[in-house]
Design an enzyme around this catalytic site. Structure first.
Site, PDB file in Angstrom:
ATOM      1  N   ASP A   7       3.249  11.860  32.149  1.00 47.58           N
ATOM      2  CA  ASP A   7       3.131  10.835  31.017  1.00 47.58           C
ATOM      3  C   ASP A   7       1.937  11.446  30.350  1.00 47.58           C
ATOM      4  O   ASP A   7       0.748  11.417  30.891  1.00 47.58           O
ATOM      5  CB  ASP A   7       2.575   9.532  31.971  1.00 47.58           C
ATOM      6  CG  ASP A   7       2.186   8.397  30.820  1.00 47.58           C
ATOM      7  OD1 ASP A   7       2.744   8.061  29.683  1.00 47.58           O
ATOM      8  OD2 ASP A   7       1.245   7.667  31.195  1.00 47.58           O
ATOM      9  N   GLU A  67       7.459  12.024  28.883  1.00 43.23           N
ATOM     10  CA  GLU A  67       8.040  10.664  27.851  1.00 43.23           C
ATOM     11  C   GLU A  67       7.504  11.090  26.492  1.00 43.23           C
ATOM     12  O   GLU A  67       6.530  11.836  26.191  1.00 43.23           O
ATOM     13  CB  GLU A  67       6.831   9.600  28.400  1.00 43.23           C
ATOM     14  CG  GLU A  67       7.354   8.402  27.648  1.00 43.23           C
ATOM     15  CD  GLU A  67       6.714   7.052  28.366  1.00 43.23           C
ATOM     16  OE1 GLU A  67       7.451   6.389  28.869  1.00 43.23           O
ATOM     17  OE2 GLU A  67       5.450   7.083  28.525  1.00 43.23           O
ATOM     18  N   ASP A 140      -1.013   5.635  34.850  1.00 41.86           N
ATOM     19  CA  ASP A 140      -0.335   6.803  34.489  1.00 41.86           C
ATOM     20  C   ASP A 140       0.511   7.653  35.506  1.00 41.86           C
ATOM     21  O   ASP A 140       1.479   8.219  35.077  1.00 41.86           O
ATOM     22  CB  ASP A 140      -1.667   7.598  33.739  1.00 41.86           C
ATOM     23  CG  ASP A 140      -2.557   7.092  32.874  1.00 41.86           C
ATOM     24  OD1 ASP A 140      -2.263   6.814  31.594  1.00 41.86           O
ATOM     25  OD2 ASP A 140      -3.366   6.357  33.383  1.00 41.86           O
TER      26      ASP A 140
END
Length: 163
Positions: A7, A67, A140
């Protein structure tokens, strides 16, 4: 097969390593890479690269999933996150060689079947799919595990083509 999920961020990069076995997904490790706000952006990017390389060296994932960015309203923050993401992409492709990218919508659909799932739904599914006692913290790290799980669900032992 080990998968490293990422992330991206500049202040906080979430990571999650899972092992995909024929019958289940197992959480190996999760956490965050933190960079100090009082450092310059180039120094922070170098810190992210160094720690990303160390993570890949430690876990030797077969594939890395990251991502894609979702821009809200703050374009300045978005640019800095994009710079950090670029460093993460470069380190992943150089150190691992197999890199996959997923949108937030793809991650939500893969875990919940609902593209509008909220953070609590996503965290519940991460915990349930990995058989964890509690939701991974910080957020996260949970998000990075969600990306890794998405990749595990989207591929049958890497039959998709790496980018």
């Amino acid at each position: 097969m080990k998968i490293l999920g990422i992330d991206p961020g500049l202040a906080t990069v979430g990571y999650g390593v899972i092992e995909k076995t024929p019958h289940k997904l197992v959480c190996v490790e999760y956490g965050v890479i933190l960079t100090p706000k009082d450092e310059s952006t180039p120094v922070r990017l170098a810190m992210i690269e160094e720690q990303m390389v160390a993570l890949i060296d430690k876990h030797k994932p077969k594939e890395v999933a990251i991502e894609e960015l979702f821009f809200n309203t703050n374009i300045t923050t978005g640019i800095r996150v994009a710079e950090a993401r670029g460093v993460l992409l470069l380190a992943a492709i150089k150190e691992c060689g197999r890199l996959f990218e997923y949108t937030p919508l793809q991650v939500k659909m893969a875990l919940t079947g609902n593209g509008r799932a909220d953070k609590q739904q996503m965290q519940f599914m991460v915990r349930a799919l990995l058989g964890l006692d509690q939701v991974p913290k910080p957020d996260d790290a949970a998000d990075a595990l969600a990306v890794a799980i998405t990749h595990a669900h989207m591929t049958k032992d890497s039959q998709r083509e790496a980018k």
